[in-house]
Design an enzyme around this catalytic site. Structure first.
Site, PDB file in Angstrom:
ATOM      1  N   LYS A   1       0.857  -1.180   0.000  1.00  0.00           N
ATOM      2  CA  LYS A   1       0.000   0.000   0.000  1.00  0.00           C
ATOM      3  C   LYS A   1       0.897   1.235   0.000  1.00  0.00           C
ATOM      4  CE  LYS A   1      -1.917   2.140   3.515  1.00  0.00           C
ATOM      5  NZ  LYS A   1      -3.278   2.483   3.928  1.00  0.00           N
TER       6      LYS A   1
ATOM      7  N   ARG B   1     -11.369   1.239   6.008  1.00  0.00           N
ATOM      8  CA  ARG B   1     -10.423   0.191   6.402  1.00  0.00           C
ATOM      9  C   ARG B   1      -9.912   0.415   7.819  1.00  0.00           C
ATOM     10  NH1 ARG B   1      -5.073   1.476   7.972  1.00  0.00           N
ATOM     11  NH2 ARG B   1      -3.485   0.114   7.094  1.00  0.00           N
TER      12      ARG B   1
ATOM     13  N   HIS C   1     -11.432  13.984   9.738  1.00  0.00           N
ATOM     14  CA  HIS C   1     -12.098  13.170   8.742  1.00  0.00           C
ATOM     15  C   HIS C   1     -12.265  11.721   9.207  1.00  0.00           C
ATOM     16  CE1 HIS C   1     -13.145  11.663   4.809  1.00  0.00           C
ATOM     17  NE2 HIS C   1     -12.128  10.832   4.836  1.00  0.00           N
ATOM     18  N   GLN C   2     -11.203  11.155   9.819  1.00  0.00           N
ATOM     19  CA  GLN C   2     -11.249   9.743  10.197  1.00  0.00           C
ATOM     20  C   GLN C   2     -12.247   9.486  11.320  1.00  0.00           C
ATOM     21  OE1 GLN C   2      -9.908   7.255   8.586  1.00  0.00           O
ATOM     22  NE2 GLN C   2     -10.754   5.779  10.036  1.00  0.00           N
TER      23      GLN C   2
ATOM     24  N   MET D   1      -6.615   5.101  17.940  1.00  0.00           N
ATOM     25  CA  MET D   1      -6.463   4.945  16.495  1.00  0.00           C
ATOM     26  C   MET D   1      -5.383   5.848  15.911  1.00  0.00           C
ATOM     27  SD  MET D   1      -8.679   2.623  16.176  1.00  0.00           S
ATOM     28  CE  MET D   1      -8.582   2.424  14.395  1.00  0.00           C
ATOM     29  N   GLY D   2      -4.842   6.770  16.724  1.00  0.00           N
ATOM     30  CA  GLY D   2      -4.006   7.819  16.144  1.00  0.00           C
ATOM     31  C   GLY D   2      -2.515   7.585  16.125  1.00  0.00           C
TER      32      GLY D   2
ATOM     33  N   ASP E   1       0.807   6.344  15.239  1.00  0.00           N
ATOM     34  CA  ASP E   1       1.403   5.520  14.192  1.00  0.00           C
ATOM     35  C   ASP E   1       2.778   6.027  13.825  1.00  0.00           C
ATOM     36  OD1 ASP E   1       0.742   7.854  13.005  1.00  0.00           O
ATOM     37  OD2 ASP E   1      -0.256   6.967  11.271  1.00  0.00           O
TER      38      ASP E   1
ATOM     39  N   LYS F   1       4.389   9.761  18.914  1.00  0.00           N
ATOM     40  CA  LYS F   1       2.944   9.960  19.004  1.00  0.00           C
ATOM     41  C   LYS F   1       2.392   9.273  20.253  1.00  0.00           C
ATOM     42  CE  LYS F   1       1.675  10.956  14.221  1.00  0.00           C
ATOM     43  NZ  LYS F   1       0.736  10.605  13.142  1.00  0.00           N
TER      44      LYS F   1
END
Lengths: 305, 305
Positions: free
Chosen positions: B65, B106, B133-134, B216-217, B219, B223
């Site tokens: 990806k 996804r 947005h997510q 979820m943030g 990565d 962070k």
């Protein structure tokens, strides 16, 4: 913007040595200022398969080449290549270029660029060690940039060397004959190695003054084609110094080679004299793939025809 | 075999939460036996741009990806995604799927999978920290797997939180209101963080017993969304333990989280009791993209309609 897709058959029909050489020149000149990101080596669920991701950016180009090596392929070549270009303005997909056949031209073009920059102008004898698919590309590309008159072929298996010599003559029209490795190395004005060797292929003392050597095969840890003793009396060049010193031919020496791009840009000296031995190591970098894809796309859209 | 190309508009029209959730389940189950290769982070010549290469293989799937983040995009979303699948039999290009819109589904599907596996069955209040947005994707996907009745929205800017709450109601039909962070965390049955934070977003003591937290943030190095004090009284889960401990939320603790795939496969325990606090960290892995692309291609070819 709708992405452009260039299929394997389209790119194979579009590519030629001239296009590949111009793209290689562009890539080597861009290497100094562009960005090259770490190479990923992966595999599928089938043991023995391998893919590589080579990504980079320079000027308006940004993208990745997905190279594949599926040793079990029978009806298809074992090496595949897909180049993905992103739109520099938006990051979205700009183009996908299948380039398995073109990849042979791309790698040989780096060799031709090195030979055209570093070899003696009167180089007439080309010796190639290795009889694989890529070796034919090397002979064809190199013979375009120097007045090669004869090709000497060194292979481990006599039958493969004979059949390769016949193929060279068919493709280039040049006289070609199998020889043993010492005879081939000793007679070479230009010596190209294109093998998967993990140890030196010849004795350094066999290389005569004035020879240019292009090592095209070493692209991973442990790979080696040249004897380190050669480096003591040679001028050393490569595509990317850091990569060449880590996974290329110069992983076996502490000497730091000169980037060919610096010579092309007039920022570093090339061959010192007609007696100088010059060595070029190619390990391959993403900008070669990005400039190749861009050149194929320009030709496909008619701009370069 | 001719490669298949699925455009951004085609994949955006094909994707839905059900497809994404099934693909996520497939990916998490495959994570234990599949291969995940090192992630490359690159950029274009324009400062601030970023692309990532996430590659992997599992079963018949092998590919990469290419994610993009172009912060200067105005007419297009800043995040892009292109998934390249290789033919497992030959290594040649099999398919290219543009999946910028589908990528939101996804990532949210991983969250929904975690919530569906780990959250209390009677979870009714969903709090989401982050109004990007997510975050809308997260609310929509999570509310499909638990009987969510109200959504509490925590955002740094009041106007953004109000407008986000209105969007949540428009998309899901659920009551949604902006609240301050302590009120939101304290009331949550399911707490989802979807920010780019580099420090804890709340106090661990605010989290009530029985809460499920999906981070979820995080990565990348540095962070962080969660307070490390939370880990002392929580059961910790993630997508890929090694990745989560290096670039995910759990880079800030020495505790080793459990792979969600192991829970799905019945090889590890999930929530221990109704009072257990469960934490899931998502850093994202290539198999999610490969299974998503394969599911989109199956649906495009009519097999799944």
């Amino acid at each position: 913007m709708t992405p452009v897709f260039l299929s394997e058959s389209e790119s194979a029909a579009l590519v030629d040595d001239e296009l590949a050489l111009a793209a290689a020149r562009e890539a080597f000149l861009a290497a100094a200022t562009g960005s090259i990101f770490p190479v990923v080596i992966g595999h599928s669920s089938t043991p023995g398969t391998r893919f590589s991701l080579k990504s980079g950016a320079a000027g308006d180009l940004v993208g990745v080449k997905v190279g594949s090596f599926w040793p079990g392929n029978v009806d298809l070549p074992r090496h595949g290549s897909t180049i993905v270009l992103l739109d520099p303005a938006t990051g979205r997909l700009a183009a996908v270029v299948e380039a398995a056949a073109a990849n042979g031209y791309r790698t040989a073009a780096a060799d031709a660029l090195a030979v055209g920059t570093l070899a003696r102008a009167d180089s007439r004898t080309l010796t190639v060690v290795g009889t694989g698919h890529q070796a034919v590309h090397e002979v064809r590309a190199v013979s375009r940039v120097r007045p090669i008159e004869r090709v000497l072929v060194v292979g481990r298996r006599a039958e493969a060397a004979r059949s390769f010599a016949a193929e060279v003559t068919a493709v280039t029209g040049l006289a070609a004959e199998p020889v043993d490795v010492q005879a081939g190395v000793s007679a070479a004005d230009v010596l190209v190695t294109a093998t998967t060797s993990r140890e030196p292929l010849f004795d350094a003392s066999w290389v005569k003054p004035g020879t240019h050597v292009s090592a095209m095969g070493a692209d991973g840890p442990g790979k080696q084609e040249l004897p380190v003793e050669l480096y003591e009396r040679a001028s050393l060049f490569c595509d990317l110094p850091q990569q060449s010193s880590s996974i290329g031919e110069f992983q076996h020496t502490s000497v730091v080679p000169v980037a060919l791009g610096a010579v092309l840009a007039g920022e570093a000296a090339g061959r010192a004299s007609d007696d100088d031995v010059t060595v070029f190591d190619s390990s391959g970098f993403a900008l070669q793939d990005l400039t190749l894809a861009a050149a194929l796309l320009r030709r496909a859209s008619g701009e370069a025809r």
